[in-house]
Motif scaffolding. Structure first.
Motif, PDB file in Angstrom:
ATOM      1  N   ALA A 133       0.828  -1.211   0.000  1.00 43.61           N
ATOM      2  CA  ALA A 133       0.000   0.000   0.000  1.00 43.61           C
ATOM      3  C   ALA A 133       0.859   1.255   0.000  1.00 43.61           C
ATOM      4  CB  ALA A 133      -0.939  -0.003   1.204  1.00 43.61           C
ATOM      5  N   ALA A 134       1.892   1.287   0.844  1.00 38.68           N
ATOM      6  CA  ALA A 134       2.747   2.475   0.921  1.00 38.68           C
ATOM      7  C   ALA A 134       3.483   2.714  -0.390  1.00 38.68           C
ATOM      8  CB  ALA A 134       3.737   2.321   2.073  1.00 38.68           C
ATOM      9  N   LEU A 135       4.087   1.668  -0.954  1.00 38.28           N
ATOM     10  CA  LEU A 135       4.873   1.843  -2.179  1.00 38.28           C
ATOM     11  C   LEU A 135       3.978   2.143  -3.374  1.00 38.28           C
ATOM     12  CD1 LEU A 135       7.565  -0.936  -1.682  1.00 38.28           C
ATOM     13  CD2 LEU A 135       7.862   1.534  -1.466  1.00 38.28           C
ATOM     14  N   ALA A 136       2.782   1.554  -3.422  1.00 37.74           N
ATOM     15  CA  ALA A 136       1.869   1.872  -4.514  1.00 37.74           C
ATOM     16  C   ALA A 136       1.470   3.344  -4.484  1.00 37.74           C
ATOM     17  CB  ALA A 136       0.624   0.981  -4.430  1.00 37.74           C
ATOM     18  N   THR A 137       1.229   3.875  -3.292  1.00 43.16           N
ATOM     19  CA  THR A 137       0.860   5.288  -3.164  1.00 43.16           C
ATOM     20  C   THR A 137       2.031   6.187  -3.534  1.00 43.16           C
ATOM     21  OG1 THR A 137      -0.712   4.731  -1.412  1.00 43.16           O
ATOM     22  CG2 THR A 137      -0.070   7.031  -1.612  1.00 43.16           C
ATOM     23  N   ILE A 138       3.222   5.844  -3.064  1.00 40.23           N
ATOM     24  CA  ILE A 138       4.408   6.647  -3.384  1.00 40.23           C
ATOM     25  C   ILE A 138       4.668   6.652  -4.878  1.00 40.23           C
ATOM     26  CG2 ILE A 138       6.931   6.722  -3.164  1.00 40.23           C
ATOM     27  CD1 ILE A 138       6.520   5.738  -0.256  1.00 40.23           C
ATOM     28  N   THR A 139       4.578   5.469  -5.510  1.00 40.30           N
ATOM     29  CA  THR A 139       4.867   5.412  -6.947  1.00 40.30           C
ATOM     30  C   THR A 139       3.770   6.069  -7.771  1.00 40.30           C
ATOM     31  OG1 THR A 139       3.939   3.169  -7.035  1.00 40.30           O
ATOM     32  CG2 THR A 139       6.308   3.365  -6.806  1.00 40.30           C
ATOM     33  N   SER A 140       2.560   6.077  -7.265  1.00 37.80           N
ATOM     34  CA  SER A 140       1.492   6.754  -7.983  1.00 37.80           C
ATOM     35  C   SER A 140       1.667   8.270  -7.961  1.00 37.80           C
ATOM     36  CB  SER A 140       0.143   6.391  -7.370  1.00 37.80           C
ATOM     37  OG  SER A 140      -0.887   7.147  -7.963  1.00 37.80           O
ATOM     38  N   LEU A 141       2.112   8.794  -6.824  1.00 38.78           N
ATOM     39  CA  LEU A 141       2.138  10.239  -6.636  1.00 38.78           C
ATOM     40  C   LEU A 141       3.503  10.885  -6.847  1.00 38.78           C
ATOM     41  CD1 LEU A 141      -0.103  10.508  -3.440  1.00 38.78           C
ATOM     42  CD2 LEU A 141      -0.778  10.804  -5.840  1.00 38.78           C
ATOM     43  N   HIS A 142       4.578  10.150  -6.561  1.00 39.78           N
ATOM     44  CA  HIS A 142       5.866  10.838  -6.446  1.00 39.78           C
ATOM     45  C   HIS A 142       7.030  10.237  -7.240  1.00 39.78           C
ATOM     46  CE1 HIS A 142       3.851  12.904  -3.228  1.00 39.78           C
ATOM     47  NE2 HIS A 142       3.773  11.824  -2.484  1.00 39.78           N
ATOM     48  N   ALA A 143       6.992   8.957  -7.600  1.00 43.46           N
ATOM     49  CA  ALA A 143       8.190   8.332  -8.149  1.00 43.46           C
ATOM     50  C   ALA A 143       7.839   7.183  -9.085  1.00 43.46           C
ATOM     51  CB  ALA A 143       9.077   7.807  -7.009  1.00 43.46           C
ATOM     52  N   ALA A 144       8.686   6.970 -10.092  1.00 47.14           N
ATOM     53  CA  ALA A 144       8.514   5.847 -11.010  1.00 47.14           C
ATOM     54  C   ALA A 144       9.337   4.665 -10.516  1.00 47.14           C
ATOM     55  CB  ALA A 144       8.961   6.239 -12.417  1.00 47.14           C
TER      56      ALA A 144
END
Length: 328
Positions: A133-144
């Protein structure tokens, strides 16, 4: 059936609303995150995942809320790996009717419910629910996301790319033993807000169980079954005091690893067009951050790109050190 405004609607069971009085604050990859739960096991699992990370970014805080429900069957077993479904800004991951989590990327909020047996299985809980959940949110909003290790030989940032099992962790660690700065072993995150800057988890290195054949110091380390079924040796870099680590690097070279080539060892230039589709496979579709991710990848691939063909690990370390020193 239930009747609502004259219409018949199917009757469904609704899990009771659960108070979530426990809270922990963490910084996965440097981004602020609050975890709420009614179970100390969930907070302990989050602590194990992110206790070494320090705050780096000031974006709006993410939240993960996980309610632990009583198992209907005292003999219940761990559910299968969740199945994910992405629609617009929503990601739903479902293992079964009692173990699921949904993430709303627009709000940085994830909510799920799990059983006690899942809460008491920290590897499964961390990999499939908390970290996912954390990494999916980070990659969606901030990083590839990029399936690559990241290292800095002589201070020069390099991505070591390739499919699972190609040797990214082994080469990254072998280089770190010789003095390279270690950023991460197989999961790099390319920031959308900066030019060619990668962040990663510098606090752990995971090896296949065969890693003891290459690195004798791993002998005796516990072999842990990963949540996805592959046995691994997980080492905290804090246990390796001579290792230099960093939470980020600016990438100057992209290197695809090929240790199974029948050709002679060497460093062979690759074209941007031959690798861009490999990078784009990791870009999350149908999210508000897709254009930023594509732009980040485009900037990354302005650097020289190579394929490293090798069979000997020491030779590979020396060859990349020469690339860092000379540019060729």
């Amino acid at each position: 059936m239930l009747t609502a405004n004259g219409l018949e609607v199917a009757e469904t069971s609704l899990l009771p609303q659960t108070e979530l009085p426990l809270r922990g604050t963490y910084f996965p990859l440097g981004f602020p995150l609050d975890v709420f739960s009614n179970s100390p096991a969930v907070i302990a699992a989050a602590e194990e995942s992110w206790k070494f990370f320090q705050p780096r970014f000031t974006q709006t805080r993410m939240e993960i809320r996980i309610a632990v429900q009583s198992d209907e069957d005292d003999n219940s077993t761990l559910p299968p790996a969740p199945v994910g479904c992405l629609q617009s800004n929503l990601l739903l991951c479902v293992a079964d009717a009692h173990n699921f989590i949904v993430s709303d990327f627009n709000n940085g909020l994830s909510f799920g419910t799990i059983t006690k047996v899942t809460a008491n299985s920290p590897l499964y809980l961390r990999y499939h629910f908390l970290e996912a959940a954390a990494l999916a949110t980070i990659t969606s909003l901030h990083a590839a996301p990029v399936h690559a290790a990241c290292v800095c030989p002589q201070g020069v940032g390099m991505l070591l790319c390739g499919v699972s099992g190609v040797g990214k962790s082994s080469l990254a660690y072998a280089g770190a033993r010789s003095g390279w700065t270690f950023i991460c072993d197989d999961a790099s995150y390319l920031l959308g807000s900066a030019d060619r800057v990668v962040i990663g988890n510098a606090h752990k290195i995971r090896f296949r169980d065969s890693g003891v054949k290459l690195f004798p110091e791993l002998e005796g380390k516990p072999i842990t079954p990963r949540a996805i079924g592959k046995p691994s040796i997980e080492v905290h870099t804090a246990e390796l005091p001579d290792l230099k680590t960093s939470d980020s690097a600016t990438i100057e070279y992209v290197v695809f690893l090929n240790r199974r080539s029948q050709s002679a060892d060497g460093l062979v230039p690759l074209s941007r067009s031959s690798v861009i589709s490999w990078f784009m496979e990791s870009v999350i579709a149908a999210t508000q951050g897709r254009l930023a991710q594509e732009a980040a990848v485009d900037r990354l691939l302005s650097v020289p790109i190579f394929e490293l063909r090798y069979r000997d690990l020491d030779w590979a370390v020396e060859r990349l050190e020469r690339l860092a020193a000379t540019g060729r």
